[in-house]
Design a protein around this motif. Structure first.
Motif, mmCIF file in Angstrom:
data_model
loop_
_atom_site.group_PDB
_atom_site.id
_atom_site.type_symbol
_atom_site.label_atom_id
_atom_site.label_comp_id
_atom_site.label_asym_id
_atom_site.label_seq_id
_atom_site.Cartn_x
_atom_site.Cartn_y
_atom_site.Cartn_z
ATOM 1 N N THR A 160 0.993 -1.140 -0.140
ATOM 2 C CA THR A 160 0.156 -0.079 0.241
ATOM 3 C C THR A 160 0.816 1.184 -0.159
ATOM 4 O O THR A 160 2.157 1.142 0.197
ATOM 5 C CB THR A 160 -0.868 0.029 1.338
ATOM 6 N N LEU A 161 0.220 2.435 -0.177
ATOM 7 C CA LEU A 161 1.010 3.602 -0.326
ATOM 8 C C LEU A 161 1.564 3.857 1.102
ATOM 9 O O LEU A 161 2.771 4.416 1.351
ATOM 10 C CB LEU A 161 0.053 4.707 -0.969
ATOM 11 N N GLU A 162 0.781 3.607 2.300
ATOM 12 C CA GLU A 162 1.162 3.872 3.514
ATOM 13 C C GLU A 162 2.327 3.014 4.031
ATOM 14 O O GLU A 162 3.243 3.341 4.540
ATOM 15 C CB GLU A 162 0.011 3.616 4.428
ATOM 16 N N GLU A 163 2.474 1.675 3.289
ATOM 17 C CA GLU A 163 3.546 0.969 3.511
ATOM 18 C C GLU A 163 4.845 1.394 2.918
ATOM 19 O O GLU A 163 5.866 1.315 3.300
ATOM 20 C CB GLU A 163 3.247 -0.548 3.204
ATOM 21 N N LEU A 164 4.348 1.940 1.546
ATOM 22 C CA LEU A 164 5.677 2.425 0.787
ATOM 23 C C LEU A 164 6.436 3.786 1.638
ATOM 24 O O LEU A 164 7.602 3.759 1.252
ATOM 25 C CB LEU A 164 5.182 2.947 -0.546
ATOM 26 N N LYS A 165 5.728 4.325 2.288
ATOM 27 C CA LYS A 165 6.283 5.467 3.013
ATOM 28 C C LYS A 165 7.288 5.153 4.044
ATOM 29 O O LYS A 165 8.392 5.450 4.127
ATOM 30 C CB LYS A 165 5.209 6.223 3.805
ATOM 31 N N LYS A 166 6.999 3.680 4.729
ATOM 32 C CA LYS A 166 7.797 3.271 5.415
ATOM 33 C C LYS A 166 9.205 2.535 4.858
ATOM 34 O O LYS A 166 10.242 2.684 5.283
ATOM 35 C CB LYS A 166 7.119 2.132 6.355
ATOM 36 N N PHE A 167 8.887 1.982 3.669
ATOM 37 C CA PHE A 167 9.735 0.906 3.080
ATOM 38 C C PHE A 167 11.007 2.078 2.721
ATOM 39 O O PHE A 167 12.025 1.544 2.136
ATOM 40 C CB PHE A 167 9.146 0.272 2.117
ATOM 41 N N ALA A 168 10.763 3.355 2.458
ATOM 42 C CA ALA A 168 11.389 4.321 1.882
ATOM 43 C C ALA A 168 12.831 4.296 2.676
ATOM 44 O O ALA A 168 13.840 4.548 2.186
ATOM 45 C CB ALA A 168 10.796 5.644 1.839
ATOM 46 N N ALA A 169 12.597 4.054 4.024
ATOM 47 C CA ALA A 169 13.749 4.091 4.803
ATOM 48 C C ALA A 169 14.597 2.610 4.444
ATOM 49 O O ALA A 169 15.789 2.713 5.427
ATOM 50 C CB ALA A 169 13.463 4.426 6.113
ATOM 51 N N LEU A 170 14.302 1.764 3.876
ATOM 52 C CA LEU A 170 15.136 0.473 3.959
ATOM 53 C C LEU A 170 16.489 0.353 3.128
ATOM 54 O O LEU A 170 17.240 -0.426 3.461
ATOM 55 C CB LEU A 170 14.105 -0.664 3.360
ATOM 56 N N GLY A 171 16.745 1.397 2.351
ATOM 57 C CA GLY A 171 17.719 1.119 1.439
ATOM 58 C C GLY A 171 19.012 1.320 1.595
ATOM 59 O O GLY A 171 20.139 1.111 0.821
ATOM 60 N N CYS A 172 19.346 1.820 2.871
ATOM 61 C CA CYS A 172 20.869 2.025 3.220
ATOM 62 C C CYS A 172 21.346 1.433 4.638
ATOM 63 O O CYS A 172 21.603 0.477 5.071
ATOM 64 C CB CYS A 172 21.219 3.314 2.802
#
Ligand SMILES: [Zn+2]
Ligand SMILES: [Zn+2]
Length: 374
Positions: A160-172
């Motif tokens: 979901t878009l709400e989950e995507l906002k959290k997943f933004a922080a996963l990349g580094c």
């Protein structure tokens, strides 16, 4: 086709980070135009802005982000406009290290992440006055409303878009902390694990350590307010190292293990003093891993290495290969085993200054900036 974006930039070393309009010359064949949904900030963004990182100002910042593909270059085959993606570092996918699943050690990592240009050397981004900007920071320079991104950075996610906002922080930072434990240390059950640094990377490492049935997880930091912010159940104990010399830190750590020493020490700070202290506090066959901070020169005992079979090594991104680590972190989070979202604090797009103040005051772990969230 050329396009523009409002993005956070550092114009000169040590100067303020400001919102500027950036002109991009269009999408290259291996690039994506990504509409940002949210991005977070990592310590490396601040270091780059200060001029103490591989890539220096004038620079478009940002290397932890999630969004929606709006345009894909002619050679992009694995993503289409409309795909939701999480971004991580760029890698070539062709060299020996990429092919053997060791993308953090890609032979082209510098050209793709820290050259400030496209990998062919061309300039893709200029400021409003037409001056060239360093871009493609970690292949993405994603602290903006729209980003020009190398396709190797982008990992499709169903959420979901709400989950995507959290997943933004996963990349580094978060994948680095998790990877240091699961990919590098690989601790067997009942291991003792010490972690230097109570920032996002350190707490992500502690969260991952809890997945390995450890005997103890100790987090060490000089800032007692950061230690007190650690979510409940993550560390079995904490140690304030404020004012302590390396020998004193080592003695206190050893005392926590009845003199045996720790099996694993994860250094998220990158200070020689902590590497030395951690090495002195190692049990036989133990390992110190450095995953953060500026390069320093440590002096470890070769006798302790040899007679105790101890190891010191560094790790980029916790040896994480994003195409597998991002879905794994999401899966673990969905099952309630990796609550990384406890480390996130959400801000509006234009609240960078406030977030940096909160970060420097030790009030938050990781700021996430949400676009169009008024
Ligand atoms: Zn490579
Ligand atoms: Zn980072």
């Amino acid at each position: 086709m050329a396009f523009s974006s409002e993005a956070y930039v550092a114009k000169e070393p040590g100067g303020p980070i400001t919102l500027e309009t950036i002109q991009y010359d269009g999408v290259g064949k291996n690039e994506l135009v990504v509409e940002t949904v949210a991005f977070s900030m990592c310590a490396s963004d601040l270091k780059a802005a200060q001029g103490v990182f591989h890539l220096k100002p004038p620079i478009i910042l940002g290397h932890e982000s999630a969004g929606i593909v709006r345009q894909a270059g002619s050679a992009v085959s694995h993503l289409r406009p409309g795909d939701q993606i999480v971004l991580s570092y760029s890698h070539c996918r062709k060299c020996r290290y990429c092919l053997q699943g060791e993308a953090p050690y890609c032979e082209n990592i510098t050209a793709l992440n820290f050259s400030g240009r496209r990998s062919d050397g061309s300039v893709a981004a200029h400021d409003a006055l037409g001056r060239p900007m360093n871009h493609s920071f970690f292949g993405q320079s994603s602290m903006g409303r729209v980003a020009l991104v190398h396709e190797s950075c982008a990992h499709k996610v169903e959420c979901t878009l709400e989950e995507l906002k959290k997943f933004a922080a996963l990349g580094c930072g978060i994948q680095t902390g998790l990877g240091a434990i699961l990919n590098v240390c690989k601790p067997p059950p009942l291991s003792s694990i010490a972690i230097f640094g109570a920032g996002t990377v350190g707490i992500a490492a502690a969260l991952a350590a809890r997945l390995t049935f450890p005997s103890r997880v100790v987090v060490i930091d000089t800032a007692s307010n950061k230690l007190s912010m650690i979510p409940e159940g993550v560390a079995t104990s904490t140690l304030s190292s404020a004012g302590l010399q390396e020998g004193e830190i080592a003695d206190k750590l050893k005392a926590m293990t009845e003199g045996r020493g720790f099996d694993y020490v994860v250094d998220c700070v990158g200070l020689a003093q902590l590497v030395n202290a951690g090495h002195q506090a190692l049990a036989p066959r133990g390992m110190v891993v450095t995953i953060g901070g500026p390069p320093e020169t440590a002096s470890i005992s070769l006798a302790a290495q040899l007679l105790g079979g101890r190891t010191y090594r560094g790790s980029h991104q916790g040896d994480s290969v994003p195409s597998t680590s991002i879905p794994m972190m999401i899966d673990l989070w969905r099952k309630g085993h990796f609550p990384f979202d406890k480390l996130l604090s959400f801000y509006r797009f234009n609240e960078l200054e406030k977030a940096i103040l909160d970060l420097k005051a030790g009030k938050i772990f990781k700021p996430v900036f949400v676009i169009n969230d008024n």
